[in-house]
Design a protein around this motif. Sequence first.
Motif, short mmCIF file in Angstrom:
data_model
loop_
_atom_site.label_atom_id
_atom_site.label_comp_id
_atom_site.label_asym_id
_atom_site.label_seq_id
_atom_site.Cartn_x
_atom_site.Cartn_y
_atom_site.Cartn_z
N GLN A 34 0.88 -1.26 -0.17
CA GLN A 34 -0.19 -0.08 0.11
C GLN A 34 0.95 1.37 -0.01
N GLN A 35 2.22 1.34 0.85
CA GLN A 35 2.72 2.34 1.02
C GLN A 35 3.55 2.71 -0.46
N ILE A 36 4.19 1.72 -1.12
CA ILE A 36 4.96 1.82 -2.22
C ILE A 36 3.88 2.26 -3.57
N ASN A 37 2.70 2.02 -3.52
CA ASN A 37 1.75 2.32 -4.43
C ASN A 37 0.80 3.95 -3.84
N SER A 38 1.21 4.48 -2.76
CA SER A 38 0.24 5.52 -2.53
C SER A 38 1.34 6.68 -2.02
N ASN A 39 2.35 6.32 -1.61
CA ASN A 39 3.25 7.24 -0.79
C ASN A 39 4.32 7.64 -1.89
N PRO A 40 4.52 8.81 -2.51
CA PRO A 40 5.58 9.17 -3.65
C PRO A 40 6.78 8.78 -3.03
N ALA A 41 7.23 9.18 -1.70
CA ALA A 41 8.59 8.81 -1.29
C ALA A 41 8.98 7.40 -1.31
N CYS A 42 7.91 6.47 -0.87
CA CYS A 42 8.14 5.03 -0.76
C CYS A 42 8.17 4.35 -2.21
N HIS A 43 7.43 5.05 -2.95
CA HIS A 43 7.43 4.74 -4.49
C HIS A 43 8.63 4.88 -5.15
N LYS A 44 9.36 5.99 -4.93
CA LYS A 44 10.73 6.44 -5.43
C LYS A 44 11.47 5.50 -4.80
N ALA A 45 11.59 5.27 -3.40
CA ALA A 45 12.53 4.22 -2.64
C ALA A 45 12.35 2.70 -3.50
N ALA A 46 11.19 2.21 -3.72
CA ALA A 46 10.89 1.13 -4.07
C ALA A 46 11.46 0.83 -5.62
N LEU A 47 11.20 1.82 -6.49
CA LEU A 47 12.02 1.94 -7.70
C LEU A 47 13.62 1.72 -7.53
N ARG A 48 14.09 2.42 -6.72
CA ARG A 48 15.39 2.48 -6.58
C ARG A 48 15.72 1.07 -6.25
N HIS A 49 15.04 0.46 -5.05
CA HIS A 49 15.38 -0.82 -4.75
C HIS A 49 15.43 -2.02 -6.16
N ILE A 50 14.51 -1.78 -6.97
CA ILE A 50 14.35 -2.65 -8.15
C ILE A 50 15.60 -2.52 -9.06
N ARG A 51 15.87 -1.06 -8.92
CA ARG A 51 17.21 -0.92 -9.97
C ARG A 51 18.39 -1.53 -9.27
N ARG A 52 18.55 -1.44 -8.11
CA ARG A 52 19.76 -1.91 -7.20
C ARG A 52 19.69 -3.30 -7.26
N ASN A 53 18.67 -4.16 -7.02
CA ASN A 53 18.75 -5.47 -6.89
C ASN A 53 18.33 -6.41 -7.98
N GLY A 54 17.62 -5.72 -9.27
CA GLY A 54 17.54 -6.45 -10.34
C GLY A 54 16.54 -7.64 -10.28
N ASP A 55 17.18 -8.80 -10.47
CA ASP A 55 16.15 -10.16 -10.43
C ASP A 55 16.11 -10.42 -8.91
N ALA A 56 16.77 -10.09 -8.04
CA ALA A 56 16.76 -10.36 -6.91
C ALA A 56 15.94 -9.36 -5.86
N SER A 57 15.30 -8.54 -6.56
CA SER A 57 14.48 -7.47 -5.82
C SER A 57 13.32 -8.09 -5.19
N LEU A 58 12.85 -7.53 -4.15
CA LEU A 58 11.74 -8.02 -3.53
C LEU A 58 10.29 -7.45 -4.06
N ILE A 59 10.41 -6.62 -4.94
CA ILE A 59 9.55 -5.72 -5.41
C ILE A 59 9.57 -5.65 -6.82
N ALA A 60 8.45 -5.73 -7.66
CA ALA A 60 8.30 -5.73 -8.97
C ALA A 60 7.17 -4.98 -9.66
#
Length: 95
Positions: A60-86
């Motif tokens: 819910q946070q990564i889809n509604s809070n802009p700062a969380c969304h940005k951090a989640a996208l950073r997590h995806i870029r940093r971790n690639g296939d090992a990401s906990l988020i898609a």
Amino acid sequence: MEDTDSLIAFYRARRAELGPSDGSRWYLLIKEIRLLKGCGIDEAHAIALTDPAWRRWLEQQINSNPACHKAALRHIRRNGDASLIAQQDERLAVL
């Protein structure tokens, strides 16, 4: 060991004092897990996300809070296939 135990107790007590929507609770949980398990931040995130309530909250946070969304996208870029988020279309999902 006593310092670790008192820090864990502090993190738990502080989390209990905060409201359910307060994002600081997530950070306190991660700190507590890292102390309990002696693990890094990525492993602590994975452990925290085994709890269905925390999974729902984070999604819910990564889809509604802009700062969380940005951090989640950073997590995806940093971790690639090992990401906990898609990214699924316009939404982000916890895997």
